[in-house]
Design a protein around this motif. Structure first.
Motif, PDB file in Angstrom:
ATOM      1  N   LYS A   1     -27.713 -37.589   7.884  1.00 46.92           N
ATOM      2  CA  LYS A   1     -28.851 -36.685   7.723  1.00 46.92           C
ATOM      3  C   LYS A   1     -28.477 -35.259   8.102  1.00 46.92           C
ATOM      4  N   ASN A   2     -29.354 -34.324   7.716  1.00 47.40           N
ATOM      5  CA  ASN A   2     -29.248 -32.931   8.124  1.00 47.40           C
ATOM      6  C   ASN A   2     -27.936 -32.279   7.673  1.00 47.40           C
ATOM      7  N   VAL A   3     -27.494 -32.626   6.469  1.00 44.01           N
ATOM      8  CA  VAL A   3     -26.317 -31.985   5.877  1.00 44.01           C
ATOM      9  C   VAL A   3     -26.723 -31.392   4.529  1.00 44.01           C
ATOM     10  N   ALA A   4     -25.901 -30.491   4.016  1.00 42.26           N
ATOM     11  CA  ALA A   4     -26.205 -29.855   2.744  1.00 42.26           C
ATOM     12  C   ALA A   4     -26.192 -30.874   1.608  1.00 42.26           C
ATOM     13  N   ALA A   5     -26.939 -30.579   0.549  1.00 48.05           N
ATOM     14  CA  ALA A   5     -27.004 -31.472  -0.606  1.00 48.05           C
ATOM     15  C   ALA A   5     -25.606 -31.725  -1.155  1.00 48.05           C
ATOM     16  N   GLY A   6     -25.329 -32.997  -1.427  1.00 45.34           N
ATOM     17  CA  GLY A   6     -24.033 -33.370  -1.970  1.00 45.34           C
ATOM     18  C   GLY A   6     -22.934 -33.508  -0.940  1.00 45.34           C
ATOM     19  N   GLN A   7     -23.267 -33.300   0.354  1.00 43.92           N
ATOM     20  CA  GLN A   7     -22.261 -33.394   1.406  1.00 43.92           C
ATOM     21  C   GLN A   7     -22.415 -34.655   2.262  1.00 43.92           C
ATOM     22  N   ASP A   8     -23.453 -35.422   1.991  1.00 45.68           N
ATOM     23  CA  ASP A   8     -23.654 -36.634   2.774  1.00 45.68           C
ATOM     24  C   ASP A   8     -22.758 -37.760   2.260  1.00 45.68           C
ATOM     25  N   ALA A   9     -22.120 -38.471   3.174  1.00 47.45           N
ATOM     26  CA  ALA A   9     -21.232 -39.572   2.790  1.00 47.45           C
ATOM     27  C   ALA A   9     -22.003 -40.883   2.637  1.00 47.45           C
ATOM     28  N   ASP A  10     -22.977 -41.119   3.528  1.00 46.19           N
ATOM     29  CA  ASP A  10     -23.771 -42.355   3.519  1.00 46.19           C
ATOM     30  C   ASP A  10     -22.909 -43.590   3.256  1.00 46.19           C
ATOM     31  N   PRO A  11     -21.886 -43.844   4.070  1.00 48.58           N
ATOM     32  CA  PRO A  11     -20.960 -44.943   3.786  1.00 48.58           C
ATOM     33  C   PRO A  11     -21.584 -46.315   4.026  1.00 48.58           C
ATOM     34  N   THR A  12     -21.094 -47.295   3.280  1.00 51.19           N
ATOM     35  CA  THR A  12     -21.513 -48.689   3.416  1.00 51.19           C
ATOM     36  C   THR A  12     -20.272 -49.568   3.502  1.00 51.19           C
ATOM     37  N   MET A  13     -20.306 -50.566   4.365  1.00 53.13           N
ATOM     38  CA  MET A  13     -19.198 -51.500   4.503  1.00 53.13           C
ATOM     39  C   MET A  13     -19.700 -52.933   4.390  1.00 53.13           C
ATOM     40  N   TYR A  14     -18.951 -53.753   3.614  1.00 52.55           N
ATOM     41  CA  TYR A  14     -19.242 -55.172   3.451  1.00 52.55           C
ATOM     42  C   TYR A  14     -18.092 -55.980   4.049  1.00 52.55           C
ATOM     43  N   VAL A  15     -18.438 -57.020   4.804  1.00 51.33           N
ATOM     44  CA  VAL A  15     -17.412 -57.793   5.504  1.00 51.33           C
ATOM     45  C   VAL A  15     -17.697 -59.280   5.353  1.00 51.33           C
ATOM     46  N   LEU A  16     -16.642 -60.064   5.089  1.00 52.96           N
ATOM     47  CA  LEU A  16     -16.690 -61.520   5.100  1.00 52.96           C
ATOM     48  C   LEU A  16     -15.603 -62.023   6.046  1.00 52.96           C
ATOM     49  N   ARG A  17     -15.978 -62.932   6.932  1.00 52.35           N
ATOM     50  CA  ARG A  17     -15.000 -63.455   7.887  1.00 52.35           C
ATOM     51  C   ARG A  17     -15.123 -64.964   8.015  1.00 52.35           C
ATOM     52  N   SER A  18     -13.990 -65.649   8.035  1.00 53.15           N
ATOM     53  CA  SER A  18     -13.946 -67.081   8.335  1.00 53.15           C
ATOM     54  C   SER A  18     -13.183 -67.256   9.641  1.00 53.15           C
TER      55      SER A  18
ATOM     56  N   ALA B   1     -15.237 -50.804   2.067  1.00 49.62           N
ATOM     57  CA  ALA B   1     -16.094 -49.681   2.446  1.00 49.62           C
ATOM     58  C   ALA B   1     -16.108 -48.642   1.340  1.00 49.62           C
ATOM     59  N   LYS B   2     -17.265 -48.009   1.149  1.00 51.14           N
ATOM     60  CA  LYS B   2     -17.421 -47.009   0.098  1.00 51.14           C
ATOM     61  C   LYS B   2     -18.333 -45.902   0.604  1.00 51.14           C
ATOM     62  N   ALA B   3     -17.981 -44.638   0.272  1.00 51.67           N
ATOM     63  CA  ALA B   3     -18.795 -43.483   0.638  1.00 51.67           C
ATOM     64  C   ALA B   3     -19.260 -42.747  -0.614  1.00 51.67           C
ATOM     65  N   LYS B   4     -20.366 -42.022  -0.502  1.00 52.01           N
ATOM     66  CA  LYS B   4     -20.871 -41.212  -1.602  1.00 52.01           C
ATOM     67  C   LYS B   4     -20.135 -39.872  -1.674  1.00 52.01           C
ATOM     68  N   ASN B   5     -20.273 -39.216  -2.819  1.00 53.66           N
ATOM     69  CA  ASN B   5     -19.819 -37.832  -2.999  1.00 53.66           C
ATOM     70  C   ASN B   5     -18.330 -37.635  -2.685  1.00 53.66           C
ATOM     71  N   ASN B   6     -17.546 -38.686  -2.945  1.00 57.69           N
ATOM     72  CA  ASN B   6     -16.094 -38.621  -2.746  1.00 57.69           C
ATOM     73  C   ASN B   6     -15.696 -38.269  -1.318  1.00 57.69           C
ATOM     74  N   LYS B   7     -16.533 -38.563  -0.360  1.00 57.79           N
ATOM     75  CA  LYS B   7     -16.197 -38.354   1.037  1.00 57.79           C
ATOM     76  C   LYS B   7     -15.267 -39.476   1.511  1.00 57.79           C
ATOM     77  N   LEU B   8     -14.490 -39.192   2.538  1.00 57.68           N
ATOM     78  CA  LEU B   8     -13.534 -40.178   3.032  1.00 57.68           C
ATOM     79  C   LEU B   8     -14.249 -41.266   3.831  1.00 57.68           C
ATOM     80  N   VAL B   9     -13.681 -42.475   3.772  1.00 55.35           N
ATOM     81  CA  VAL B   9     -14.270 -43.603   4.478  1.00 55.35           C
ATOM     82  C   VAL B   9     -13.159 -44.526   4.951  1.00 55.35           C
ATOM     83  N   SER B  10     -13.429 -45.248   6.034  1.00 55.34           N
ATOM     84  CA  SER B  10     -12.447 -46.193   6.559  1.00 55.34           C
ATOM     85  C   SER B  10     -13.150 -47.421   7.121  1.00 55.34           C
TER      86      SER B  10
END
Length: 360
Positions: free
Chosen positions: A294-311, A328-337
């Motif tokens: 939140k509170n970032v300029a338009a198009g600068q938010d990453a809003d990353p999401t991560m999905y995990v499966l574990r056995s 993991a994936k981020a919006k607007n080509n922002k870096l994610v890990s």
């Protein structure tokens, strides 16, 4: 200074109340050497600035590797003296993870009114949040305590305080606690001061918790008369059946900057997970983590999401084999890990880890 003296007074009062009318001590003590050793092999995409993949040995694929010493002495009347020294270790190199006893180093009292310790330890917030993480706090594939390492802020929480006074207790179905980390800055007791508090309620298969923490900056900005102030609160719930577990939680994070014309940093983290137990040895867990920046300029938010499966396969009560797949994936080509510690170098990252964990 007054607040520091208050912390000392509370510790002394706790000791007196716990001792009650007991005047004699029973010199019964024990010391335990313990540890958790966790290592795995990970294949990771976008692991370098050139976006190359990497295969590596990692330490702590499921839980952080550590060793420690803990003990207690029976003082009589239900009161015990307690201590804990705990350090981290990196199995891929054999090096220590920071200071010798970076994880915990404290001494205190444990009695009928709860436990009170002084030194360095995990915060009250951390103690409650990890119990509501579907992955049970995995450094590489969980954002419950801190989000990915690639954004401008981790939107997380502080896992441990130096110079702390920490209380924990329980009454019936309720557990609660509070932690104060003394700032120890000359001239101001509030500079660098840290606070954490939390409570949980467990009734049958259902549990819920709430926590709050505040971290003060080390100094006031002269131009504004304000200091940096970070706050984070958590809400979570958990429901357990014989073969299933359902967990959901969230964190609200805010950093108010002491400098003028500096925007606040805000981000809310949400997570949910389901575990299925195939008796007697298998556990399968799926989880999703999402950060609403939140509170970032338009198009600068990453809003990353991560999905995990574990056995997870339990070879014994103390030894587990595990396999984890994360994306993991981020919006607007922002870096994610996938990791809270190691940055990614693209807008997506995939990882696969197989490992073994042993407790002693």
């Amino acid at each position: 200074m007054k607040k520091s003296l208050l912390s000392l007074a509370l510790f002394s009062a706790f000791a007196v109340l716990s001792l009650g009318a007991t005047a004699t001590a029973h010199a019964q003590s024990n010391v335990q050497v313990y540890g958790l050793i966790d290592a795995g092999v990970e294949q990771l995409t976008n692991a370098t600035p050139s976006n190359a993949s990497q295969v590596r040995v990692i330490s702590g694929g499921k839980n952080t590797s550590r060793f420690g010493f803990r003990g207690s002495e029976d003082l009589g009347g239900g009161l015990k003296a307690v201590f804990n020294l705990e350090g981290g270790v990196l199995l891929d190199t054999g090096m220590g993870d920071g200071a010798l006893f970076k994880r915990q180093a404290y001494v205190g009292l444990d009695g009928r009114y709860g436990r009170l310790v002084i030194g360095r330890s995990f915060t009250t917030t951390y103690d409650f949040v990890i119990l509501f993480d579907p992955l049970g706090y995995a450094p590489n594939y969980s954002w419950a305590t801190s989000t990915n390492a690639s954004g401008p802020s981790k939107y997380g929480m502080t896992t441990a305080f130096d110079n702390l006074v920490k209380y924990s207790g329980s009454t019936g179905e309720f557990k609660y606690g509070a932690t104060v980390g003394l700032g120890e800055q000359p001239g101001s007791a509030n500079d660098g001061r840290k606070y954490s508090a939390g409570a949980s309620w467990t009734h049958g298969p259902f549990a819920a918790m709430a926590t709050y923490e505040r971290i003060n900056g080390n100094a006031v900005v002269v131009a504004t008369g304000n200091r940096d102030e970070t706050t984070a609160y958590h809400l979570a719930a958990d429901y357990k059946l014989t073969d299933w577990r359902f967990t959901a939680g969230m964190r609200g994070y805010k950093l108010v900057a002491g400098k003028a014309a500096t925007a606040d940093i805000k981000g809310d983290t949400y997570w949910a997970g389901v575990s299925y137990y195939v008796r007697p040895a298998w556990t399968f867990t799926g989880a999703v983590y999402h950060v609403d920046v939140k509170n970032v300029a338009a198009g600068q938010d990453a809003d990353p999401t991560m999905y995990v499966l574990r056995s997870l396969y339990a070879l014994s009560k103390r030894t587990d084999l595990y396999g984890v797949v994360g994306y993991a994936k981020a919006k607007n080509n922002k870096l994610v890990s996938l990791s809270r510690d190691d940055p990614g170098f693209a807008g997506t990252q995939r990882g696969v880890t197989v490992g073994i964990q042993h407790r002693f």
